[in-house]
Design an enzyme around this catalytic site. Structure first.
Site, PDB file in Angstrom:
ATOM      1  N   HIS A 229       0.816  -1.219   0.000  1.00 45.15           N
ATOM      2  CA  HIS A 229       0.000   0.000   0.000  1.00 45.15           C
ATOM      3  C   HIS A 229       0.847   1.265   0.000  1.00 45.15           C
ATOM      4  O   HIS A 229       0.341   2.356  -0.281  1.00 45.15           O
ATOM      5  CB  HIS A 229      -0.972   0.003   1.190  1.00 45.15           C
ATOM      6  N   ASP A 259       0.068  -7.515   1.314  1.00 47.89           N
ATOM      7  CA  ASP A 259       0.517  -6.144   1.546  1.00 47.89           C
ATOM      8  C   ASP A 259       2.046  -6.045   1.576  1.00 47.89           C
ATOM      9  O   ASP A 259       2.628  -5.337   2.382  1.00 47.89           O
ATOM     10  CB  ASP A 259      -0.075  -5.576   2.833  1.00 47.89           C
ATOM     11  N   SER A 336       4.717   2.431   8.014  1.00 44.58           N
ATOM     12  CA  SER A 336       4.389   1.296   7.156  1.00 44.58           C
ATOM     13  C   SER A 336       5.571   0.900   6.280  1.00 44.58           C
ATOM     14  O   SER A 336       6.181   1.738   5.606  1.00 44.58           O
ATOM     15  CB  SER A 336       3.183   1.644   6.271  1.00 44.58           C
TER      16      SER A 336
END
Length: 498
Positions: A229, A259, A336
């Site tokens: 993402h 992901d 992230s």
């Protein structure tokens, strides 16, 4: 049937003082006349407090229940401190003679002066007392009284048992952690009297930022592991190393189901991270997370915590569940793609998400290193995740159609309770096994392996646990002559390559 709209989805991967002062004036029912000599005034003043402040209270009549407090620097006598001379009854023949006005004036002046003198003495005494208590405004200095600083001992990199400390882990792994800047191509829109056109001028503008870990060096390139993402919407990327040097990066691939994504840079000789087997991670062990919360201004920030849970199923945005490592280390936007390290300095996970609600705090999640490494290796090798199964169709969710409620009610009567996750087939790929079956566009998948499609997650869960070549049983519903007929077909799954 043509009662459905044509919007396609791909099954490949998508499955919350007042102060009121009442001032009441007392009504005087009689007047009192009082005389005081200057000496008597002085006596009254001497009865004041050390602060030379006198408080008088005005008492109200029986009909008035409040009493107001007033401050008066030169109080008038009241019924508690009024001095009266003996009463004298005068007759016409014996009226007292009028006093000399000059003498009266002198007496008043003398009294005022005496009062002022006493006030001055009291104030002076008060100041003297304050000074004696050390509350004066004078400043004293002492040039010999100085505080110094000394060199502190270097934080130990290992504890008494020989294991790395947090400082030790940070020193060993920080150069393996990077920041990622994502750019997208700018689009301009021209409008002239309601007529518009879209122009792409090729300009790249920054659209996001995240974190990454140096995972592999091969053939003159260094590969960077991150989240899908973070990079999936980008058209250009830059990688910033711990020493602040920047390199243009190339997209290798990404997988939305896990992901996980991979970038590469044309640079070698960097510090490559070490990866541990995540299935050996223990509940309660200490971990540290490194990333860029808020972007490159906070490049490689460290937070520490503990493993809160293992194999915690977290649903991705496309419907797949990923078993994650739950931690209480601080995870914020920009973290992230950053690494989760054990106390041996090994990567055990890739930080992916956080429950960011007021009711939750300290709940971060990381993709286990076993999953991350396997996915990244496959992306580097062939550009997709090998061994992933799919049906080979495109579809649209039943709930997107205007007559969905009526169809769901009809399916309820057929025993498929709450089948709101029914998938309406739009197209079948040439390599799908369903090509050889009696399947038509607008047929509906209402169950898989006997489980009613209460949501599309039912199908994605089955596919995630299957491999190419596995067989699944599909229950198909078809509308014909305003009736719904159902039948079953067996389908052999094929490999998903993107």
């Amino acid at each position: 049937m043509n009662e459905f709209e044509n919007k396609e989805e791909n099954i490949c991967e998508n499955p919350q003082n007042e102060n009121a002062e009442e001032k009441t004036n007392s009504e005087n029912t009689q007047q009192q006349a009082a005389q005081q000599s200057p000496a008597e005034n002085a006596a009254v003043e001497n009865s004041d407090t050390e602060s030379n402040t006198t408080y008088h209270y005005s008492y109200t009549s029986a009909n008035n229940q409040s009493a107001n407090t007033y401050y008066n620097a030169n109080p008038q006598p009241n019924k508690y401190n009024t001095y009266h001379s003996e009463p004298v009854v005068h007759t016409e023949a014996s009226k007292p003679k009028k006093k000399n006005k000059t003498a009266i004036t002198l007496i008043i002046i003398f009294g005022v002066c005496a009062v002022l003198a006493i006030v001055g003495l009291v104030v002076a005494a008060s100041i003297g007392e304050n000074n004696s208590n050390g509350s004066n405004n004078s400043v004293t200095t002492d040039q010999s009284a100085q505080v110094g600083t000394e060199d502190q001992e270097e934080a130990p990199e290992k504890n008494a048992s020989g294991d790395l400390t947090v400082a030790g882990v940070a020193k060993n792994v920080m150069d393996s952690c990077v920041g990622i800047t994502v750019y997208t191509q700018a689009t301009n829109y021209s409008n002239f009297y309601g007529y518009g056109s879209q122009n792409n001028n090729g300009e790249q503008v920054q659209s996001g930022a995240g974190s990454g870990v140096l995972m592999l060096e091969s053939n003159g390139k260094t590969y960077i592991l991150t989240n899908a993402h973070v990079i999936s919407e980008g058209s250009k990327f830059k990688v910033t190393l711990n020493d602040k040097s920047e390199y243009d990066a190339t997209l290798v691939g990404y997988d939305s189901q896990t992901d996980i994504g991979v970038l590469s840079i044309n640079k070698t000789g960097l510090k490559i991270a070490k990866f541990a087997k995540s299935d050996q991670t223990v509940l309660g062990e200490q971990v540290i997370a490194i990333g860029c919360p808020g972007g490159l201004d906070f490049l490689n920030s460290l937070s520490s915590g503990y493993v809160s849970a293992l194999a915690r199923p977290i649903q991705s945005t496309i419907g797949y569940n990923t078993e994650c490592i739950q931690i209480d280390a601080s995870i914020n936007p920009g973290n992230s793609g950053g690494g989760l390290f054990n106390m041996q300095g090994q990567v055990i996970g890739i930080n992916s998400s956080k429950i960011a609600a007021t009711e939750y705090e300290g709940m971060g999640f990381a993709i286990p290193s076993n999953t991350a490494v396997a996915t990244a290796n496959s992306l580097i090798k062939v550009g997709y995740v090998e061994g992933r199964a799919k049906l080979g169709i495109t579809y649209k969710s039943l709930t997107s159609y205007s007559n969905a409620s009526a169809i769901v009610n009809a399916l309820n009567q057929l025993g498929f309770e709450n089948a709101s996750g029914t998938m309406v087939i739009n197209d079948i790929s040439n390599d799908s096994d369903l090509v050889t079956k009696d399947i038509q566009p607008y047929d509906m998948i209402v169950a898989v392996n006997g489980d009613t499609m209460v949501s599309t997650d039912v199908m994605t869960s089955v596919l995630a646990k299957s491999k190419p070549g596995d067989k699944v049983k599909l229950t198909i519903a078809r509308i014909k002559n305003n009736q719904i007929d159902t039948f079953e077909v067996e389908c052999t799954l094929i490999e998903s390559k993107g």
